[in-house]
Motif scaffolding. Structure first.
Motif, PDB file in Angstrom:
ATOM      1  N   GLY A  79      71.654  35.056  53.786  1.00 15.04           N
ATOM      2  CA  GLY A  79      71.065  33.902  54.045  1.00 15.04           C
ATOM      3  C   GLY A  79      69.742  33.851  53.031  1.00 15.04           C
ATOM      4  N   GLU A  80      69.495  32.449  53.069  1.00 15.94           N
ATOM      5  CA  GLU A  80      68.146  32.043  52.467  1.00 15.94           C
ATOM      6  C   GLU A  80      67.098  32.131  53.313  1.00 15.94           C
ATOM      7  OE1 GLU A  80      67.998  31.724  48.913  1.00 15.94           O
ATOM      8  OE2 GLU A  80      70.391  32.097  49.079  1.00 15.94           O
ATOM      9  N   PHE A  81      66.046  32.869  53.027  1.00 15.04           N
ATOM     10  CA  PHE A  81      64.853  33.130  53.670  1.00 15.04           C
ATOM     11  C   PHE A  81      63.494  33.103  52.947  1.00 15.04           C
ATOM     12  CE2 PHE A  81      68.351  35.176  55.910  1.00 15.04           C
ATOM     13  CZ  PHE A  81      68.316  34.634  57.127  1.00 15.04           C
ATOM     14  N   TYR A  82      62.461  33.247  53.380  1.00 16.71           N
ATOM     15  CA  TYR A  82      61.141  33.643  52.845  1.00 16.71           C
ATOM     16  C   TYR A  82      60.186  34.531  53.633  1.00 16.71           C
ATOM     17  CZ  TYR A  82      59.639  29.946  56.073  1.00 16.71           C
ATOM     18  OH  TYR A  82      59.158  29.391  57.329  1.00 16.71           O
ATOM     19  N   ILE A  83      59.423  35.097  52.682  1.00 18.90           N
ATOM     20  CA  ILE A  83      58.486  35.997  53.479  1.00 18.90           C
ATOM     21  C   ILE A  83      57.517  35.403  53.932  1.00 18.90           C
ATOM     22  CG2 ILE A  83      56.551  37.885  52.969  1.00 18.90           C
ATOM     23  CD1 ILE A  83      59.509  38.737  52.237  1.00 18.90           C
ATOM     24  N   SER A 127      61.667  35.069  57.361  1.00 23.77           N
ATOM     25  CA  SER A 127      61.626  33.865  58.254  1.00 23.77           C
ATOM     26  C   SER A 127      62.660  33.748  58.968  1.00 23.77           C
ATOM     27  CB  SER A 127      61.514  32.577  57.109  1.00 23.77           C
ATOM     28  OG  SER A 127      62.422  32.636  56.329  1.00 23.77           O
ATOM     29  N   TYR A 128      63.193  34.687  59.769  1.00 21.70           N
ATOM     30  CA  TYR A 128      64.537  34.657  60.858  1.00 21.70           C
ATOM     31  C   TYR A 128      63.768  34.350  62.048  1.00 21.70           C
ATOM     32  CZ  TYR A 128      68.178  35.874  63.979  1.00 21.70           C
ATOM     33  OH  TYR A 128      69.029  35.548  64.860  1.00 21.70           O
ATOM     34  N   VAL A 139      54.884  40.597  45.841  1.00 22.96           N
ATOM     35  CA  VAL A 139      55.313  39.323  46.674  1.00 22.96           C
ATOM     36  C   VAL A 139      54.172  38.997  47.678  1.00 22.96           C
ATOM     37  CG1 VAL A 139      56.742  39.364  49.090  1.00 22.96           C
ATOM     38  CG2 VAL A 139      57.571  40.844  47.152  1.00 22.96           C
ATOM     39  N   ARG A 140      54.393  37.579  47.688  1.00 20.83           N
ATOM     40  CA  ARG A 140      53.208  36.893  48.335  1.00 20.83           C
ATOM     41  C   ARG A 140      54.016  36.146  49.695  1.00 20.83           C
ATOM     42  NH1 ARG A 140      51.019  40.086  46.152  1.00 20.83           N
ATOM     43  NH2 ARG A 140      49.676  39.602  44.383  1.00 20.83           N
ATOM     44  N   SER A 195      60.593  33.510  48.272  1.00 21.30           N
ATOM     45  CA  SER A 195      62.012  33.460  48.769  1.00 21.30           C
ATOM     46  C   SER A 195      62.759  34.760  48.675  1.00 21.30           C
ATOM     47  CB  SER A 195      62.771  32.371  47.632  1.00 21.30           C
ATOM     48  OG  SER A 195      62.191  31.180  47.741  1.00 21.30           O
ATOM     49  N   VAL A 196      63.773  35.040  49.680  1.00 21.85           N
ATOM     50  CA  VAL A 196      64.293  36.218  49.847  1.00 21.85           C
ATOM     51  C   VAL A 196      65.911  35.745  50.226  1.00 21.85           C
ATOM     52  CG1 VAL A 196      64.800  38.215  51.372  1.00 21.85           C
ATOM     53  CG2 VAL A 196      62.438  37.463  50.990  1.00 21.85           C
TER      54      VAL A 196
END
Length: 118
Positions: free
Chosen positions: A1-5, A21-22, A104-105, A109-110
């Protein structure tokens, strides 16, 4: 999946923790349709994702998923049977966490890619 920190902190349980961001909007839509979350929770998740901040982690969909280092000694003493349990997260060595944490900030994107076998 596409997430972000969505959070960076020094966890009380793990050596460094980067929150992911789940649940995302897709998970929230499914959760709403299946009655796992309420309409209000769906809107809160949707708003958080749109604003690229941490979605609610206390709904029926779960949360607090992240990338972290090893369990801290204090956590191991409280729960010795869980020494290597990641609780659904992605675990790295503490040394790898130090390297990653330096670059990482919040908002990074993750992409999580995995294999699925039936």
């Amino acid at each position: 999946g596409e997430f972000y920190i969505c959070s960076l902190n020094h966890s009380e349980r793990f050596y460094k923790f980067m929150g992911i961001s789940y649940p995302d909007i897709g998970h929230a839509k499914t959760g709403l349709r299946k009655g796992i979350i309420t309409e209000l929770e769906y809107r809160e998740i949707k708003r958080a994702i749109r604003e690229r901040r941490q979605p609610p982690w206390d709904t029926g969909l779960g949360g607090a998923v992240g990338i972290h280092g090893r369990l801290l000694d204090t956590a191991i003493k409280r729960t010795p049977h869980l020494q290597n349990w990641t609780d659904g997260c992605i675990a790295l060595t503490n040394e790898d966490m130090d390297r990653l944490f330096a670059h990482v900030r919040v908002g990074t994107s993750v992409t999580i890619v995995g294999t699925y076998e039936r």
